[in-house]
Design an enzyme around this catalytic site. Structure first.
Site, PDB file in Angstrom:
ATOM      1  N   LYS A 160      31.599  41.364  44.489  1.00  0.00           N
ATOM      2  CA  LYS A 160      32.574  42.458  44.390  1.00  0.00           C
ATOM      3  C   LYS A 160      31.763  43.745  44.389  1.00  0.00           C
ATOM      4  O   LYS A 160      31.409  44.273  43.330  1.00  0.00           O
ATOM      5  CB  LYS A 160      33.425  42.301  43.126  1.00  0.00           C
ATOM      6  CG  LYS A 160      34.619  43.244  43.058  1.00  0.00           C
ATOM      7  CD  LYS A 160      35.537  42.865  41.903  1.00  0.00           C
ATOM      8  CE  LYS A 160      36.624  43.884  41.643  1.00  0.00           C
ATOM      9  NZ  LYS A 160      37.649  43.970  42.692  1.00  0.00           N
TER      10      LYS A 160
HETATM   11  N1  PPE Z   1      40.553  40.588  46.907  1.00  0.00           N
HETATM   12  C1  PPE Z   1      40.189  41.873  46.815  1.00  0.00           C
HETATM   13  C2  PPE Z   1      39.745  42.565  48.025  1.00  0.00           C
HETATM   14  C3  PPE Z   1      40.257  42.533  45.592  1.00  0.00           C
HETATM   15  O1  PPE Z   1      39.876  43.809  45.519  1.00  0.00           O
HETATM   16  C4  PPE Z   1      40.725  41.849  44.469  1.00  0.00           C
HETATM   17  C5  PPE Z   1      40.823  42.536  43.150  1.00  0.00           C
HETATM   18  C6  PPE Z   1      41.112  40.500  44.607  1.00  0.00           C
HETATM   19  C7  PPE Z   1      40.985  39.902  45.839  1.00  0.00           C
HETATM   20  C8  PPE Z   1      41.606  39.684  43.458  1.00  0.00           C
HETATM   21  O2  PPE Z   1      40.581  39.391  42.542  1.00  0.00           O
HETATM   22  P1  PPE Z   1      40.872  39.198  40.987  1.00  0.00           P
HETATM   23  O3  PPE Z   1      41.198  40.545  40.443  1.00  0.00           O
HETATM   24  O4  PPE Z   1      39.627  38.637  40.460  1.00  0.00           O
HETATM   25  O5  PPE Z   1      42.012  38.258  40.866  1.00  0.00           O
HETATM   26  N2  PPE Z   1      41.095  43.909  43.249  1.00  0.00           N
HETATM   27  C9  PPE Z   1      40.805  44.720  42.105  1.00  0.00           C
HETATM   28  C10 PPE Z   1      40.709  46.167  42.438  1.00  0.00           C
HETATM   29  C11 PPE Z   1      41.913  46.878  42.845  1.00  0.00           C
HETATM   30  C12 PPE Z   1      41.619  48.354  43.069  1.00  0.00           C
HETATM   31  O6  PPE Z   1      42.480  49.045  43.622  1.00  0.00           O
HETATM   32  O7  PPE Z   1      40.553  48.811  42.678  1.00  0.00           O
HETATM   33  C13 PPE Z   1      41.741  44.393  40.956  1.00  0.00           C
HETATM   34  O8  PPE Z   1      42.805  43.817  41.177  1.00  0.00           O
HETATM   35  O9  PPE Z   1      41.377  44.691  39.829  1.00  0.00           O
END
Ligand code: PPE
Length: 307
Positions: A160
């Site tokens: 990430k």
């Molecule tokens: N894909 C992406 C691209 C992504 O950014 C997130 C989280 C996820 C999948 C889901 O991952 P998880 O949160 O572990 O279930 N996106 C984060 C950031 C959003 C933002 O605008 O900044 C979040 O949901 O916290």
């Protein structure tokens, strides 16, 4: 967009500073080369006190991201977890979003990040529903992006990393400019990958599918939670490559993410998904998920860390 709601203090390299004083130099490596790894998680007001959802898993993923980018974080995982809990306590928040970030700071400028210090920050703030007020119930309208996710041999999607979000910014801006809440990108093979800040699931004939990690996705922690909860409820969940058109003809499609939680998708490319509203499987998963975060059902997987 209203300005983001400020909290009082930000944890900055081991010390609390006032929100407005958490500053870095404009020549910091991260500003020029996108060299950061970060996390996003929610702290929920469970009714038995505030609790971080899957704190240990988010901290582990932060260290995985840092390892991939050879970025030594100068704190142990235990110290990081404690810093997160302490930041929530110090700010007196009950429900908030939590953003830990490690980045290459101010030292030398040039591609090589190794001469620069690694700075670590934890910020918290109040963040409501991610995709709009009605998203959780009615669902959102999305489009497939004209942008692909990064090929596996370009930028690691298991990390990430801040720089990955340049790709997601293109996806999100394109979708919003065209009047959609979000975009879904395909991987470079043409299979469904993920949204600009969410993982994607589909339901068809009572079975649940989501792209596997081979489709250039972030391995979402909400994604994992939903897989576990779905199996608890007796659903079969399959991780595999998914065709774009499978989503069009699915009974239900939904997003998962820490910010987005579990958000139904009502339309894709203007095509109505199922009945064009939240489906029963999505609703059952929301119930199971929010049951835990609201402290109404037993936390049987040990996902809550009380602040
Ligand atoms: N894909 C992406 C691209 C992504 O950014 C997130 C989280 C996820 C999948 C889901 O991952 P998880 O949160 O572990 O279930 N996106 C984060 C950031 C959003 C933002 O605008 O900044 C979040 O949901 O916290």
């Amino acid at each position: 967009m209203p300005p983001m709601p400020k909290a009082e203090k930000i944890w900055f390299n081991g010390e609390f500073v006032n929100w407005d004083d958490a500053q870095i130099h404009v020549l910091s490596h991260v500003v020029h080369y996108g060299s950061s790894v970060f996390e996003g998680m929610r702290c929920y007001d469970t009714g038995k006190g505030p609790a971080c959802f899957r704190l240990v898993d988010h901290v582990n993923r932060l260290y995985d991201s840092a390892k991939i980018y050879r970025m030594p974080i100068p704190y142990t995982k235990e110290e990081m977890a404690e810093a997160i809990l302490e930041t929530i306590r110090v700010n007196g928040l009950r429900a908030c979003y939590v953003r830990p970030i490690a980045f290459r700071g101010y030292g030398e400028l040039g591609v090589d990040p190794t001469p620069c210090p690694v700075d670590v920050v934890v910020a918290v703030w109040e963040w409501g529903t991610y995709l709009g007020m009605e998203a959780l119930e009615k669902g959102v309208s999305v489009r497939f992006s004209s942008w692909s996710r990064l090929a596996p041999n370009t930028m690691p999607s298991l990390a990430k990393a801040g720089a990955n979000y340049m790709n997601f910014q293109l996806i999100r801006m394109e979708a919003q400019t065209d009047g959609y809440a979000e975009g879904i990108a395909l991987d470079t093979q043409g299979y469904v990958s993920e949204g600009g800040g969410e993982n994607v699931f589909m339901v068809r004939n009572g079975r649940i599918y989501t792209p596997d990690t081979g489709s250039s996705i972030l391995p979402g922690i909400t994604r994992h939670s939903v897989i576990v909860l779905a199996r608890d409820l007796g659903y079969r969940v399959t991780q595999r490559p998914i065709l774009r058109e499978s989503l069009y003809i699915a009974d239900e499609v939904f997003f998962t993410g820490s910010a987005a939680e579990i958000s139904p998708i009502s339309h894709i490319d203007t095509i109505e998904i199922g009945d064009g509203k939240r489906g029963p499987v999505t609703e059952a998963l929301q119930e199971a998920f929010f049951g835990i975060t609201e402290g109404k059902t037993e936390d049987r997987h040990g996902w809550l860390t009380y602040v």
